[in-house]
Design a protein around this motif. Structure first.
Motif, PDB file in Angstrom:
ATOM      1  N   LEU A 109       0.808  -1.218   0.000  1.00  0.00           N
ATOM      2  CA  LEU A 109       0.000   0.000   0.000  1.00  0.00           C
ATOM      3  C   LEU A 109       0.839   1.265   0.000  1.00  0.00           C
ATOM      4  O   LEU A 109       0.295   2.368  -0.124  1.00  0.00           O
ATOM      5  N   ILE A 110       2.149   1.131   0.130  1.00  0.00           N
ATOM      6  CA  ILE A 110       3.005   2.315   0.241  1.00  0.00           C
ATOM      7  C   ILE A 110       2.928   3.182  -1.008  1.00  0.00           C
ATOM      8  O   ILE A 110       2.714   4.402  -0.933  1.00  0.00           O
ATOM      9  N   ILE A 111       3.107   2.562  -2.189  1.00  0.00           N
ATOM     10  CA  ILE A 111       3.106   3.339  -3.426  1.00  0.00           C
ATOM     11  C   ILE A 111       1.735   3.962  -3.707  1.00  0.00           C
ATOM     12  O   ILE A 111       1.651   5.170  -3.995  1.00  0.00           O
ATOM     13  N   PRO A 112       0.627   3.189  -3.639  1.00  0.00           N
ATOM     14  CA  PRO A 112      -0.687   3.831  -3.858  1.00  0.00           C
ATOM     15  C   PRO A 112      -0.965   4.971  -2.877  1.00  0.00           C
ATOM     16  O   PRO A 112      -1.488   6.020  -3.283  1.00  0.00           O
ATOM     17  N   VAL A 141       1.206   8.030  -3.869  1.00  0.00           N
ATOM     18  CA  VAL A 141       0.698   8.698  -5.075  1.00  0.00           C
ATOM     19  C   VAL A 141      -0.550   9.508  -4.744  1.00  0.00           C
ATOM     20  O   VAL A 141      -0.713  10.658  -5.192  1.00  0.00           O
ATOM     21  N   THR A 142      -1.442   8.940  -3.951  1.00  0.00           N
ATOM     22  CA  THR A 142      -2.666   9.649  -3.563  1.00  0.00           C
ATOM     23  C   THR A 142      -2.348  10.914  -2.795  1.00  0.00           C
ATOM     24  O   THR A 142      -2.909  11.991  -3.062  1.00  0.00           O
ATOM     25  N   LEU A 143      -1.434  10.814  -1.835  1.00  0.00           N
ATOM     26  CA  LEU A 143      -1.062  11.985  -1.032  1.00  0.00           C
ATOM     27  C   LEU A 143      -0.357  13.037  -1.881  1.00  0.00           C
ATOM     28  O   LEU A 143      -0.504  14.243  -1.644  1.00  0.00           O
ATOM     29  N   SER A 144       0.408  12.594  -2.860  1.00  0.00           N
ATOM     30  CA  SER A 144       1.077  13.538  -3.764  1.00  0.00           C
ATOM     31  C   SER A 144       0.048  14.326  -4.570  1.00  0.00           C
ATOM     32  O   SER A 144       0.182  15.541  -4.754  1.00  0.00           O
ATOM     33  N   SER A 198       7.235   3.995  14.083  1.00  0.00           N
ATOM     34  CA  SER A 198       7.182   3.935  12.619  1.00  0.00           C
ATOM     35  C   SER A 198       8.394   4.630  11.997  1.00  0.00           C
ATOM     36  O   SER A 198       8.732   5.765  12.355  1.00  0.00           O
ATOM     37  N   PHE A 199       9.013   3.947  11.058  1.00  0.00           N
ATOM     38  CA  PHE A 199      10.208   4.502  10.409  1.00  0.00           C
ATOM     39  C   PHE A 199      10.025   4.686   8.905  1.00  0.00           C
ATOM     40  O   PHE A 199      10.262   5.763   8.362  1.00  0.00           O
ATOM     41  N   MET A 200       9.583   3.626   8.215  1.00  0.00           N
ATOM     42  CA  MET A 200       9.564   3.653   6.758  1.00  0.00           C
ATOM     43  C   MET A 200       8.636   4.729   6.196  1.00  0.00           C
ATOM     44  O   MET A 200       9.024   5.508   5.319  1.00  0.00           O
ATOM     45  N   TRP A 201       7.402   4.783   6.709  1.00  0.00           N
ATOM     46  CA  TRP A 201       6.449   5.741   6.153  1.00  0.00           C
ATOM     47  C   TRP A 201       6.861   7.192   6.394  1.00  0.00           C
ATOM     48  O   TRP A 201       6.862   7.998   5.448  1.00  0.00           O
ATOM     49  N   PRO A 202       7.238   7.601   7.609  1.00  0.00           N
ATOM     50  CA  PRO A 202       7.721   8.978   7.791  1.00  0.00           C
ATOM     51  C   PRO A 202       8.947   9.299   6.938  1.00  0.00           C
ATOM     52  O   PRO A 202       9.106  10.429   6.472  1.00  0.00           O
ATOM     53  N   LEU A 203       9.806   8.322   6.735  1.00  0.00           N
ATOM     54  CA  LEU A 203      10.988   8.541   5.894  1.00  0.00           C
ATOM     55  C   LEU A 203      10.583   8.827   4.450  1.00  0.00           C
ATOM     56  O   LEU A 203      11.199   9.659   3.779  1.00  0.00           O
TER      57      LEU A 203
END
Length: 271
Positions: A118-121, A124-127, A204-209
């Motif tokens: 779900l990271i990429i979708p 992209v949505t937030l962008s 949480s590390f990956m998402w904030p990064l």
């Protein structure tokens, strides 16, 4: 029988020591010199305690800003998730509406989707919404969790339907029954869900990064990168920073541990 109990206690003690060993090593390394941290064979305790490591760790990056961001994000996501989970769990547990079972099954199936997919979708949505590098990017994707909904639904469902119908006959609305009966009855489960979410958000590390690109929006786990560079890793300072990042969550868990056990037990979920 007695020998079995002794064996169980021995295994539990060994398991506890195994879990505590990394934390002990982290704190011990935080007081060592850089040479001692990399020494072979390793030393369990520093020869001379280096208190300056903690000062340098705090000054190595704007950790005060990271701390504020972590607190804001953790509290916002936890409160938001609790509200959405309570309302959704009530609907699935006590209300009747068209497609209820189908919708619940579909949402239950989403728990089998790896979060990494779900990271990429999400990005992209937030962008597209121009939310990257804002609190919105750090908070909005985590305002709902079907695991929390499922857990609370199990707790709400344990309350007899007869009590719900009796409350409705006495003139209580669905809203009143939810907040005056179900929520107080499930307070241990709600506390457990909130605690697990706040710990997950804090660590949480990956998402904030991924969704932040300036220091003013970074959180504490991302800030630990300040101690890694091309020239190497500053292990004593890194361990000192890791200690004061982890310590609030450890204290919170120790204080609320009984609610986590009681909350999960009340749902009927088996490990």
């Amino acid at each position: 029988m007695q020998s079995k109990k002794i064996l169980v206690y021995i295994l539990l003690v060994l398991g506890a020591l195994t879990m505590l060993l990394p934390f002990f090593w982290m704190v011990s390394t935080a007081f060592k010199t850089g040479f001692e941290a990399l020494q072979t064979p390793p030393t369990w305790l520093p020869k001379h305690f280096q208190w300056g490591n903690w000062v340098r760790a705090w000054q190595a990056a704007p950790f005060a800003t990271y701390l504020i961001n972590s607190v804001v994000v953790s509290l916002a996501t936890t409160l938001g998730q609790l509200v959405t989970s309570i309302l959704a769990a009530f609907a699935f547990a006590k209300l009747n509406f068209s497609g209820k079972k189908v919708l619940f099954t579909i949402l239950l199936a989403t728990m089998m989707v790896p979060g990494e997919m779900l990271i990429i979708p999400n990005f992209v949505t937030l962008s597209e919404l121009h939310l990257v590098n804002t609190y919105g990017a750090l908070i909005v994707p985590w305002l709902a969790s079907f695991f929390a909904v499922f857990t609370l639904r199990q707790s709400f469902a344990s309350v007899p339907d007869q009590l719900y119908y009796a409350a409705r006959l006495d003139g209580a609305s669905d809203w009143q029954f939810l907040w005056r009966v179900l929520v107080p009855n499930a307070k241990s489960t709600i506390t457990a869900i909130g605690l697990l979410q706040i710990i997950g958000s804090w660590n949480s590390f990956m998402w904030p990064l991924i969704v932040t690109n300036t220091e003013k929006m970074r959180t504490l786990p991302v800030g630990l990168q300040a101690f890694s560079s091309d020239s190497g890793v500053q292990y004593p300072e890194l361990m000192a920073a890791s200690t004061f990042v982890i310590l609030p969550m450890v204290v919170m868990y120790l204080l609320l541990n009984k609610y986590v056990v009681a909350g999960i037990s009340n749902t009927g979920i088996k490990g």
